[in-house]
Scaffold this motif. Structure first.
Motif, PDB file in Angstrom:
ATOM      1  N   PRO A   1       4.359   2.193 -17.003  1.00 54.96           N
ATOM      2  CA  PRO A   1       2.940   2.382 -16.672  1.00 54.96           C
ATOM      3  C   PRO A   1       2.556   3.859 -16.668  1.00 54.96           C
ATOM      4  CG  PRO A   1       4.016   0.900 -15.112  1.00 54.96           C
ATOM      5  CD  PRO A   1       5.100   1.513 -15.923  1.00 54.96           C
ATOM      6  N   GLU A   2       1.319   4.135 -17.042  1.00 53.53           N
ATOM      7  CA  GLU A   2       0.811   5.494 -16.949  1.00 53.53           C
ATOM      8  C   GLU A   2       0.658   5.888 -15.483  1.00 53.53           C
ATOM      9  OE1 GLU A   2      -2.769   6.021 -19.102  1.00 53.53           O
ATOM     10  OE2 GLU A   2      -1.927   5.357 -21.030  1.00 53.53           O
ATOM     11  N   HIS A   3       0.853   7.163 -15.226  1.00 53.92           N
ATOM     12  CA  HIS A   3       0.676   7.722 -13.877  1.00 53.92           C
ATOM     13  C   HIS A   3       1.598   7.055 -12.858  1.00 53.92           C
ATOM     14  CE1 HIS A   3      -2.766   9.517 -15.773  1.00 53.92           C
ATOM     15  NE2 HIS A   3      -3.371   8.341 -15.921  1.00 53.92           N
ATOM     16  N   LEU A   4       2.797   6.683 -13.297  1.00 54.54           N
ATOM     17  CA  LEU A   4       3.777   6.110 -12.370  1.00 54.54           C
ATOM     18  C   LEU A   4       4.212   7.191 -11.376  1.00 54.54           C
ATOM     19  CD1 LEU A   4       5.476   3.512 -11.832  1.00 54.54           C
ATOM     20  CD2 LEU A   4       7.275   4.544 -13.239  1.00 54.54           C
ATOM     21  N   PRO A   5       4.105   6.929 -10.073  1.00 50.75           N
ATOM     22  CA  PRO A   5       4.420   7.982  -9.096  1.00 50.75           C
ATOM     23  C   PRO A   5       5.915   8.260  -8.997  1.00 50.75           C
ATOM     24  CG  PRO A   5       3.945   5.919  -7.977  1.00 50.75           C
ATOM     25  CD  PRO A   5       3.655   5.688  -9.435  1.00 50.75           C
ATOM     26  N   SER A   6       6.225   9.447  -8.510  1.00 46.54           N
ATOM     27  CA  SER A   6       7.608   9.799  -8.183  1.00 46.54           C
ATOM     28  C   SER A   6       7.915   9.176  -6.817  1.00 46.54           C
ATOM     29  CB  SER A   6       7.745  11.319  -8.129  1.00 46.54           C
ATOM     30  OG  SER A   6       9.045  11.692  -7.765  1.00 46.54           O
ATOM     31  N   PRO A   7       9.155   8.685  -6.560  1.00 50.33           N
ATOM     32  CA  PRO A   7      10.364   8.742  -7.391  1.00 50.33           C
ATOM     33  C   PRO A   7      10.552   7.529  -8.311  1.00 50.33           C
ATOM     34  CG  PRO A   7      10.962   7.948  -5.235  1.00 50.33           C
ATOM     35  CD  PRO A   7       9.463   8.182  -5.202  1.00 50.33           C
ATOM     36  N   TRP A   8       9.513   6.701  -8.459  1.00 55.26           N
ATOM     37  CA  TRP A   8       9.628   5.562  -9.370  1.00 55.26           C
ATOM     38  C   TRP A   8       9.933   6.037 -10.793  1.00 55.26           C
ATOM     39  CZ3 TRP A   8       8.939   0.282  -8.142  1.00 55.26           C
ATOM     40  CH2 TRP A   8       8.603   0.032  -6.808  1.00 55.26           C
TER      41      TRP A   8
ATOM     42  N   LEU B   1       0.825  -1.203   0.000  1.00 52.11           N
ATOM     43  CA  LEU B   1       0.000   0.000   0.000  1.00 52.11           C
ATOM     44  C   LEU B   1       0.861   1.256   0.000  1.00 52.11           C
ATOM     45  CD1 LEU B   1      -2.782  -0.963   2.593  1.00 52.11           C
ATOM     46  CD2 LEU B   1      -3.062  -0.656   0.126  1.00 52.11           C
ATOM     47  N   LYS B   2       1.989   1.174   0.694  1.00 48.86           N
ATOM     48  CA  LYS B   2       2.860   2.338   0.845  1.00 48.86           C
ATOM     49  C   LYS B   2       3.440   2.795  -0.491  1.00 48.86           C
ATOM     50  CE  LYS B   2       4.924   4.879   4.155  1.00 48.86           C
ATOM     51  NZ  LYS B   2       4.221   5.555   5.249  1.00 48.86           N
ATOM     52  N   ILE B   3       3.755   1.856  -1.365  1.00 48.54           N
ATOM     53  CA  ILE B   3       4.370   2.244  -2.642  1.00 48.54           C
ATOM     54  C   ILE B   3       3.332   2.668  -3.670  1.00 48.54           C
ATOM     55  CG2 ILE B   3       6.365   0.743  -2.269  1.00 48.54           C
ATOM     56  CD1 ILE B   3       5.129  -1.186  -4.347  1.00 48.54           C
ATOM     57  N   GLY B   4       2.060   2.553  -3.347  1.00 45.98           N
ATOM     58  CA  GLY B   4       1.020   2.997  -4.260  1.00 45.98           C
ATOM     59  C   GLY B   4       0.680   1.950  -5.305  1.00 45.98           C
ATOM     60  N   ASN B   5      -0.022   2.370  -6.277  1.00 41.95           N
ATOM     61  CA  ASN B   5      -0.529   1.456  -7.299  1.00 41.95           C
ATOM     62  C   ASN B   5       0.521   1.234  -8.384  1.00 41.95           C
ATOM     63  OD1 ASN B   5      -2.310  -0.172  -8.704  1.00 41.95           O
ATOM     64  ND2 ASN B   5      -3.214   1.568  -9.803  1.00 41.95           N
ATOM     65  N   VAL B   6       1.581   0.503  -8.050  1.00 44.83           N
ATOM     66  CA  VAL B   6       2.640   0.195  -9.013  1.00 44.83           C
ATOM     67  C   VAL B   6       2.474  -1.247  -9.470  1.00 44.83           C
ATOM     68  CG1 VAL B   6       5.123   0.081  -9.430  1.00 44.83           C
ATOM     69  CG2 VAL B   6       4.201   1.826  -7.887  1.00 44.83           C
ATOM     70  N   ASP B   7       2.349  -1.433 -10.766  1.00 46.45           N
ATOM     71  CA  ASP B   7       2.088  -2.750 -11.344  1.00 46.45           C
ATOM     72  C   ASP B   7       3.193  -3.746 -10.996  1.00 46.45           C
ATOM     73  OD1 ASP B   7       0.594  -4.451 -13.393  1.00 46.45           O
ATOM     74  OD2 ASP B   7       2.644  -4.458 -14.186  1.00 46.45           O
TER      75      ASP B   7
END
Length: 289
Positions: free
Chosen positions: A229-236, A196-202
């Motif tokens: 992936p679209e909408h990949l969060p920072s700092p990924w 959950l902490k890293i967000g929605n990363v495939d």
């Protein structure tokens, strides 16, 4: 070459280390790791296989078409550290002789470049002073501050020969920042909370990013193409761009220079931590290293 036999040899020591590392002395932990490293070294020399290649065979999850199945829970980073410890001490007795009252394994781990890196290896009184501090300083913060000051003094020195590395400074900083983030997430959370902490990363993206991270650790390893992936969060996003930048370079010298800024052991550790997000078993194993 029967790697399964090697795994059978070192697994009991590895399991004992994992079970007892929080209640055993730092000296005892290093002695256990020396035993594992000695077994790996003997096997590596007998079958003439490069150590990092052997670490991959033992752990599995290779970046190539073969050896893609995880063979053990003994991560490449842990094997590499055991191997380094074996090479620092010619015999296990040296560990007890030099560190009879070692206060902190973490402090010793961070000080390892001063014992085995030709560029930073200490000698004479400097080496004696470091050994004395590791044995006698009971305040952990004071001990770590001392190691940090040595790192700043000896490793942080810049000279004209480092100019070739300046172009990679940005990539190094992005790597370090991302490494710290992932390490903090794993260290301070259980598996579900970490995901959950890293967000929605495939997860498939994470798997390929882990493989491509690992591909930086050694010449000749296969890298993989993937769609960001679209909408990949920072700092990924920044880290993914850094990996792509390094892997598309036609000149392997650039990646080798990057490995002089970021050691292969640290690169492999980040790859293994990324694998940790793929399943609860992987996560638990990586967290316990």
């Amino acid at each position: 070459m029967d790697v399964s036999h090697l795994i059978q040899q070192i697994t009991p020591s590895y399991n004992f280390y994992k079970k007892n590392k929080n209640k055993s002395s730092a000296t005892t932990c290093i002695e256990i790791m020396w035993d594992i490293g000695d077994t790996i070294k003997i096997f590596s020399e007998k079958y003439e296989i490069a150590p990092y290649g052997l670490f991959r065979e033992v752990y599995g999850k290779s970046e190539g078409r073969k050896n893609t199945t995880q063979k053990s829970y003994i991560t490449r980073e842990f094997q590499a550290r055991c191997y380094r410890i074996r090479n620092i001490f010619n015999t296990k007795n040296e560990i007890q002789n030099l560190f009879p009252t070692l206060e902190s394994y973490k402090a010793f781990r961070d000080a390892m470049p001063f014992f085995d890196n030709p560029k930073y290896k200490l000698s004479g009184k400097e080496r004696e002073d470091l050994i004395n501090v590791l044995n006698k300083t009971s305040q952990h913060k004071k001990l770590m501050d001392y190691i940090k000051s040595l790192q700043t003094k000896n490793i942080g020195i810049k000279n004209p020969r480092t100019q070739k590395f300046d172009a990679l400074e940005k990539q190094k900083e992005i790597f370090i920042s991302f490494y710290r983030l992932i390490n903090e997430v794993i260290k301070n959370n259980d598996y579900d909370s970490a995901v959950l902490k890293i967000g929605n990363v495939d997860k498939e993206f994470i798997r390929l990013l882990a493989k491509n991270t690992s591909a930086l650790s050694q010449d000749g390893l296969k890298s993989f193409t993937y769609n960001t992936p679209e909408h990949l969060p920072s700092p990924w996003t920044e880290y993914e761009k850094t990996i792509k930048f390094l892997l598309i370079q036609k000149n392997p010298q650039l990646i080798r220079r990057f490995r002089r800024l970021v050691p292969s052991e640290r690169i492999v550790r980040l790859a293994d931590m990324l694998y940790g997000f793929l399943s609860e078993d992987y996560f638990r194993n990586v967290k316990n290293q």
